[in-house]
Scaffold this active site. Structure first.
Site, PDB file in Angstrom:
ATOM      1  N   ARG A 113      41.166  65.529  48.115  1.00  0.00           N
ATOM      2  CA  ARG A 113      41.708  66.220  49.295  1.00  0.00           C
ATOM      3  C   ARG A 113      41.592  67.760  49.193  1.00  0.00           C
ATOM      4  O   ARG A 113      42.399  68.482  49.769  1.00  0.00           O
ATOM      5  CB  ARG A 113      43.193  65.884  49.530  1.00  0.00           C
ATOM      6  CG  ARG A 113      43.482  64.424  49.820  1.00  0.00           C
ATOM      7  CD  ARG A 113      42.918  64.018  51.176  1.00  0.00           C
ATOM      8  NE  ARG A 113      43.541  62.834  51.691  1.00  0.00           N
ATOM      9  CZ  ARG A 113      43.138  61.576  51.454  1.00  0.00           C
ATOM     10  NH1 ARG A 113      42.076  61.360  50.702  1.00  0.00           N
ATOM     11  NH2 ARG A 113      43.765  60.555  51.987  1.00  0.00           N
ATOM     12  N   SER A 173      48.707  60.436  56.247  1.00  0.00           N
ATOM     13  CA  SER A 173      49.469  60.757  55.031  1.00  0.00           C
ATOM     14  C   SER A 173      50.024  62.167  55.152  1.00  0.00           C
ATOM     15  O   SER A 173      49.243  63.109  55.310  1.00  0.00           O
ATOM     16  CB  SER A 173      48.562  60.755  53.802  1.00  0.00           C
ATOM     17  OG  SER A 173      47.949  59.526  53.639  1.00  0.00           O
ATOM     18  N   GLU A 213      50.051  67.224  52.393  1.00  0.00           N
ATOM     19  CA  GLU A 213      48.611  67.285  52.601  1.00  0.00           C
ATOM     20  C   GLU A 213      48.344  67.972  53.947  1.00  0.00           C
ATOM     21  O   GLU A 213      47.331  68.632  54.151  1.00  0.00           O
ATOM     22  CB  GLU A 213      48.040  65.862  52.630  1.00  0.00           C
ATOM     23  CG  GLU A 213      46.559  65.860  52.819  1.00  0.00           C
ATOM     24  CD  GLU A 213      45.997  64.545  53.313  1.00  0.00           C
ATOM     25  OE1 GLU A 213      44.779  64.408  53.286  1.00  0.00           O
ATOM     26  OE2 GLU A 213      46.758  63.675  53.760  1.00  0.00           O
TER      27      GLU A 213
HETATM   28  N1  EPU Z   1      52.964  51.857  48.321  1.00  0.00           N
HETATM   29  C1  EPU Z   1      54.288  51.543  48.295  1.00  0.00           C
HETATM   30  N2  EPU Z   1      55.071  51.908  49.351  1.00  0.00           N
HETATM   31  C2  EPU Z   1      54.564  52.549  50.433  1.00  0.00           C
HETATM   32  C3  EPU Z   1      53.209  52.900  50.461  1.00  0.00           C
HETATM   33  C4  EPU Z   1      52.414  52.540  49.382  1.00  0.00           C
HETATM   34  O1  EPU Z   1      54.778  50.949  47.331  1.00  0.00           O
HETATM   35  O2  EPU Z   1      55.333  52.816  51.360  1.00  0.00           O
HETATM   36  C5  EPU Z   1      52.092  51.419  47.219  1.00  0.00           C
HETATM   37  C6  EPU Z   1      51.163  50.288  47.689  1.00  0.00           C
HETATM   38  O3  EPU Z   1      51.764  49.042  47.564  1.00  0.00           O
HETATM   39  C7  EPU Z   1      49.994  50.435  46.766  1.00  0.00           C
HETATM   40  C8  EPU Z   1      49.930  51.926  46.508  1.00  0.00           C
HETATM   41  O4  EPU Z   1      51.209  52.447  46.839  1.00  0.00           O
HETATM   42  O5  EPU Z   1      50.224  49.795  45.540  1.00  0.00           O
HETATM   43  C9  EPU Z   1      48.837  52.618  47.307  1.00  0.00           C
HETATM   44  O6  EPU Z   1      49.046  52.409  48.694  1.00  0.00           O
HETATM   45  P1  EPU Z   1      47.833  52.541  49.755  1.00  0.00           P
HETATM   46  O7  EPU Z   1      46.706  51.673  49.353  1.00  0.00           O
HETATM   47  O8  EPU Z   1      48.416  52.326  51.112  1.00  0.00           O
HETATM   48  O9  EPU Z   1      47.299  54.000  49.558  1.00  0.00           O
HETATM   49  P2  EPU Z   1      48.002  55.437  49.424  1.00  0.00           P
HETATM   50  O10 EPU Z   1      47.701  55.964  48.083  1.00  0.00           O
HETATM   51  O11 EPU Z   1      49.430  55.323  49.818  1.00  0.00           O
HETATM   52  C10 EPU Z   1      45.853  56.707  50.193  1.00  0.00           C
HETATM   53  C11 EPU Z   1      45.451  57.741  51.195  1.00  0.00           C
HETATM   54  C12 EPU Z   1      45.374  57.150  52.594  1.00  0.00           C
HETATM   55  C13 EPU Z   1      44.356  56.022  52.563  1.00  0.00           C
HETATM   56  C14 EPU Z   1      44.799  54.987  51.526  1.00  0.00           C
HETATM   57  C15 EPU Z   1      43.801  53.886  51.348  1.00  0.00           C
HETATM   58  C16 EPU Z   1      46.319  59.830  50.302  1.00  0.00           C
HETATM   59  C17 EPU Z   1      47.254  60.962  50.488  1.00  0.00           C
HETATM   60  N3  EPU Z   1      46.392  58.850  51.199  1.00  0.00           N
HETATM   61  O12 EPU Z   1      47.182  56.276  50.510  1.00  0.00           O
HETATM   62  O13 EPU Z   1      44.898  58.167  53.473  1.00  0.00           O
HETATM   63  O14 EPU Z   1      44.235  55.397  53.830  1.00  0.00           O
HETATM   64  O15 EPU Z   1      44.933  55.632  50.234  1.00  0.00           O
HETATM   65  O16 EPU Z   1      42.700  54.375  50.677  1.00  0.00           O
HETATM   66  O17 EPU Z   1      45.524  59.842  49.356  1.00  0.00           O
HETATM   67  C18 EPU Z   1      45.409  59.784  55.137  1.00  0.00           C
HETATM   68  O18 EPU Z   1      44.868  60.611  54.404  1.00  0.00           O
HETATM   69  O19 EPU Z   1      45.915  60.096  56.241  1.00  0.00           O
HETATM   70  C19 EPU Z   1      45.512  58.400  54.683  1.00  0.00           C
HETATM   71  C20 EPU Z   1      46.161  57.486  55.395  1.00  0.00           C
END
Ligand code: EPU
Length: 340
Positions: free
Chosen positions: A168, A240, A335
């Site tokens: 990012r 995010s 972010e």
């Molecule tokens: N998780 C939780 N609780 C939550 C959200 C997530 O426990 O409320 C856990 C999930 O169960 C999982 C882990 O956290 O084990 C990761 O969750 P997720 O796959 O949804 O990804 P993220 O790390 O929360 C990032 C990006 C997203 C992108 C997803 C999928 C960032 C800041 N965000 O989210 O990007 O869609 O991965 O690749 O890196 C965006 O930038 O607007 C965005 C949505």
């Protein structure tokens, strides 16, 4: 009759700035340009006031009106500039909607962008923010970026290494923040499909028995995003709100002792912990503070419940950050660009 070069670009006054948070904010002045030359014609204006360049408004939080000139690219066009048996290089106008470009590239039989389907925003922002999702990042397919220096109007090309990409992050968000406007991005896309479906639960929701194609990955990513992320047309949000923190191995192990089920990803400089998980552990998932709330299906996302101000969202952000700090002794950072 006006001819293109001598024509003065229209500058609107007290213009409502679109943002996916649906926060009311006006720009003292606003200009939309459709070519590098039109942007260059604005240089004298750019020299005499603060300038904010916006894209699709999907990564912005306005705390109040903007007392300066807001710029928005309307540069279009997707053209192949290089092609061989394995790949194409396409140059894409910064004002094209990112997901329109992804859809177009898949229609042409090119892969490489499918995991980034449905990310809101425009092509210019993909290169500034290094957008990423489901195991892919824009930097993986960016060859070079063409940008205009706002102070001089000079065009400069940055190859991928010069963009200093990281999670990012890019040179356009750091050292050169506010100094350049991205006008075109060159991406390399592939004619042979090498799927990248190891992230999270993509694999488990892919339909079994069907050949894996870029279109199928796109459809799956869209399904996953729509199931977790609020639609900004229905409920104001900026995706995010926070970045996932990267901690040292030592810090990670000390948290993991108490939370053995904590999700994590090993990255080059440490261990990345999902901020959504941290926020959920603090009890903030789905909770509201005034007219702002933490989304109930993805705690990384803050939403406008209707009529929230930028200050309302910021107060929620500060409160959530403090909760994470108190419980885990970890700092999480927005972010989203906060425009103060
Ligand atoms: N998780 C939780 N609780 C939550 C959200 C997530 O426990 O409320 C856990 C999930 O169960 C999982 C882990 O956290 O084990 C990761 O969750 P997720 O796959 O949804 O990804 P993220 O790390 O929360 C990032 C990006 C997203 C992108 C997803 C999928 C960032 C800041 N965000 O989210 O990007 O869609 O991965 O690749 O890196 C965006 O930038 O607007 C965005 C949505």
């Amino acid at each position: 009759m006006d001819n293109g070069n001598s024509m003065k670009l229209k500058i609107s006054e007290n213009y409502p700035i679109y943002n996916t948070f649906h926060i009311e904010a006006h720009a003292a002045r606003y200009a939309k340009y459709a070519s590098v030359e039109e942007l260059q014609s604005l240089v004298p204006e750019l020299q005499r006031q603060p300038v904010l360049h916006v894209g699709g408004g999907s990564n912005l939080l306005f705390l109040h009106d903007y007392d300066g000139l807001v710029l928005h690219s309307a540069i279009r066009g997707i053209d192949v500039v290089e092609e061989d048996d394995a790949s194409v290089v396409v140059v894409v106008g910064a004002g094209i909607v990112w997901d329109d470009f992804v859809a177009y590239s898949i229609e042409q039989g090119w892969s490489g962008a499918e995991n980034l389907s449905l990310i809101p925003g425009e092509v210019g922002a993909s290169a500034v923010q290094n957008i990423g999702a489901y195991g892919a990042e824009a930097k993986d397919i960016i060859v070079k970026v063409e940008a205009v220096e706002l102070a001089t109007g000079q065009v400069r090309e940055f190859d991928n290494a010069e963009c200093h990409y990281d999670y990012r992050q890019s040179i356009f968000k750091q050292e050169l923040r506010g100094k350049y406007a991205v006008t075109h991005v060159y991406y390399r896309l592939f004619k042979h499909f090498e799927p990248c479906v190891s992230y999270g639960n993509i694999q488990s929701i892919l339909p079994q028995g069907e050949p894996l194609t870029p279109q199928l990955v796109r459809d799956t990513v869209i399904q996953l995003r729509q199931s977790k992320l609020p639609d900004p047309d229905v409920q104001g949000n900026a995706g995010s709100f926070f970045m996932n923190p990267v901690v040292s191995q030592e810090q990670f192990e000390s948290i993991q002792k108490d939370y053995p089920n904590m999700p994590f990803y090993v990255v080059p400089h440490g261990v990345k912990i999902p901020a959504g998980w941290l926020i959920e552990q603090c009890g903030w998932k789905g909770r509201a503070l005034g007219k702002a709330a933490v989304h109930d299906r993805q705690a990384l996302v803050l939403v406008n419940l209707g009529g929230a101000t930028g200050q309302d969202i910021l107060l929620l952000s500060d409160t959530v950050r403090q909760a994470v700090k108190d419980k885990f002794n970890l700092s999480i950072h927005p972010e989203v660009n906060i425009i103060s």
